[in-house]
Design an enzyme around this catalytic site. Structure first.
Site, PDB file in Angstrom:
ATOM      1  N   ASP A 129       8.943   2.478  -3.289  1.00 48.83           N
ATOM      2  CA  ASP A 129       8.414   3.409  -2.410  1.00 48.83           C
ATOM      3  C   ASP A 129       6.916   2.882  -1.894  1.00 48.83           C
ATOM      4  O   ASP A 129       6.527   2.048  -2.464  1.00 48.83           O
ATOM      5  CB  ASP A 129       7.989   4.857  -3.296  1.00 48.83           C
ATOM      6  CG  ASP A 129       9.582   5.352  -3.559  1.00 48.83           C
ATOM      7  OD1 ASP A 129      10.379   5.147  -2.833  1.00 48.83           O
ATOM      8  OD2 ASP A 129       9.440   6.157  -4.564  1.00 48.83           O
ATOM      9  N   ARG A 130       6.393   3.464  -0.960  1.00 44.02           N
ATOM     10  CA  ARG A 130       5.050   3.035  -0.467  1.00 44.02           C
ATOM     11  C   ARG A 130       4.096   3.217  -1.623  1.00 44.02           C
ATOM     12  O   ARG A 130       3.132   2.437  -1.747  1.00 44.02           O
ATOM     13  CB  ARG A 130       4.797   3.985   0.637  1.00 44.02           C
ATOM     14  CG  ARG A 130       3.117   3.963   1.243  1.00 44.02           C
ATOM     15  CD  ARG A 130       2.848   4.664   2.192  1.00 44.02           C
ATOM     16  NE  ARG A 130       1.658   5.015   2.360  1.00 44.02           N
ATOM     17  CZ  ARG A 130       0.757   5.735   3.447  1.00 44.02           C
ATOM     18  NH1 ARG A 130       1.654   6.706   4.012  1.00 44.02           N
ATOM     19  NH2 ARG A 130      -0.355   5.672   3.637  1.00 44.02           N
TER      20      ARG A 130
END
Length: 290
Positions: A129-130
Site C-alpha cells: 500500500d502507499r
C-alpha cells in the site's frame, strides 16, 4: 491508475503500436508518446515494455501511465538494497505508491527505479500500500518474471512485517492466527471480513513483542496476500495500526500526522533462477516504535 487500451482488428492497421496511439489520441503530441515509450511508461499486458518499432498486432492490450503536469517530487527517496542479474530489492518510504496511480506517476517507485537504473522491463512482483513502508521485490527480465511470481503464488516467500498498534482491547494473549474471508467493503476502496461463511482467503500469524501504555509492537507473518489484509486483521482483533487512515474508521489525514506504522521488514526465499538463498531486511524503522 494505469490506462488499458485493447488493440482492435483494423482493415488497414498502422505499422507500429506507437503510430496507432498517435492516431487514436490526436490531442496528444506524437513526441510525447515517443518519450513515454523511451522512459518505459508504456507496456503490454505481459509487462514487457513497448519499443518504438513494436509492430501493431490486434488482440494485445497496451498499458500506459498518464503524465501529470507539475507533479511534485517524492517526499523521501527509495533505497536500493540489492541488485543482481535477475532481481532488485528496494526499500520503499511511506507515502510512495509502487506503480503509477492517480497523480502519482513520476514519483511512483516503479517509474523512479526504471529511470534511475535504465531497466525498462523492471516489474514489481508484489504490492505494498502507499502508506506501508518497506521491501519490494522487482524482476529485471521479462523471461524470468513468471518464476518470481510463482514464488508468491505458492507462498514460497517468507514475509515478515512489523507494526505499532493501539491496544484498544485488553491484552489476554500474545499470539494469534487470524483466518477468514475478505471481500470488498464500503466505500469501494476499503476491505472487510465477510459475514457469511465461505472459503478462507486471508490468513495472518501475529505475535505481540512488547507493550508500553496503550501501544504495542507486533510482528506479522501473512500467509496470503489480500489487499489491506494486515490492516483489517489487526483492527479485527482490537489493535488497529497507528496512523492507519482507513481502519477501523475512515479519517482525514492531516499535515504532520505520523505515517502509518506498518513496515514490510523482511523477505526470504530461494531464488528460482540462481538457486541462492536470499534474506533481505529493511533498514528503515517505525517512527512510533516503543
Amino acid at each position: 491508475m494505469d490506462s488499458r487500451l485493447y488493440l482492435p482488428k483494423l482493415n488497414e492497421p498502422p505499422h507500429t503500436v506507437l503510430e496507432y496511439l498517435v492516431i487514436r489520441f490526436p490531442h496528444i503530441d506524437a513526441q510525447l508518446w515517443r518519450d513515454r515509450s523511451d522512459r518505459g511508461l508504456i507496456r503490454f499486458e505481459d509487462g514487457s515494455v513497448l519499443k518504438r518499432d513494436a509492430p501493431y498486432r490486434h488482440g494485445r492490450t497496451v498499458i500506459y501511465s498518464k503524465e501529470v503536469a507539475n507533479e511534485p517530487q517524492a517526499e523521501e527517496p527509495e533505497i536500493v538494497l540489492y541488485r543482481d542479474e535477475n532481481i532488485l530489492v528496494a526499500d520503499k518510504p511511506p507515502g510512495m505508491v509502487v506503480t503509477p496511480a492517480g497523480n502519482h506517476v513520476q514519483r511512483s517507485l516503479l517509474v523512479r527505479l526504471r529511470q534511475a537504473t535504465g531497466l525498462p522491463e523492471l516489474t514489481p512482483m508484489h504490492r505494498l500500500d502507499r502508506e506501508t513502508t518497506g521491501l519490494v521485490l522487482f524482476a529485471i527480465h521479462g523471461e524470468s518474471r513468471p518464476l518470481y511470481h510463482r514464488l508468491f503464488a505458492r507462498n514460497l516467500v517468507e514475509r515478515e512485517y512489523r507494526a505499532v498498534c493501539h491496544l484498544e482491547c485488553p491484552v489476554t494473549q500474545r499470539n494469534w492466527r487470524v483466518a477468514n474471508r475478505m471481500e470488498q467493503g464500503e466505500p469501494w476502496y476499503r476491505r472487510r471480513i465477510a459475514l457469511d461463511e465461505g472459503p478462507v482467503n486471508a490468513v495472518t500469524r501475529i505475535e505481540l513483542q512488547e507493550t508500553a501504555g496503550k501501544l504495542g509492537v507486533f510482528t506479522l507473518w501473512p500467509e496470503t496476500g489480500k489487499k489491506h489484509q494486515l490492516r483489517v486483521h489487526m483492527a479485527s482483533i482490537g489493535f488497529p495500526i497507528v496512523g492507519d487512515p482507513l481502519y477501523p474508521l475512515v479519517r482525514e489525514v492531516q499535515i504532520g500526522d505520523l505515517p502509518m506504522q506498518l513496515l514490510a521488514y523482511r523477505l526470504a526465499f530461494v531464488d528460482p533462477v540462481s538457486g541462492q538463498n536470499h534474506s533481505f531486511c529493511s533498514v528503515r524503522s517505525l517512527e512510533g516504535g516503543l
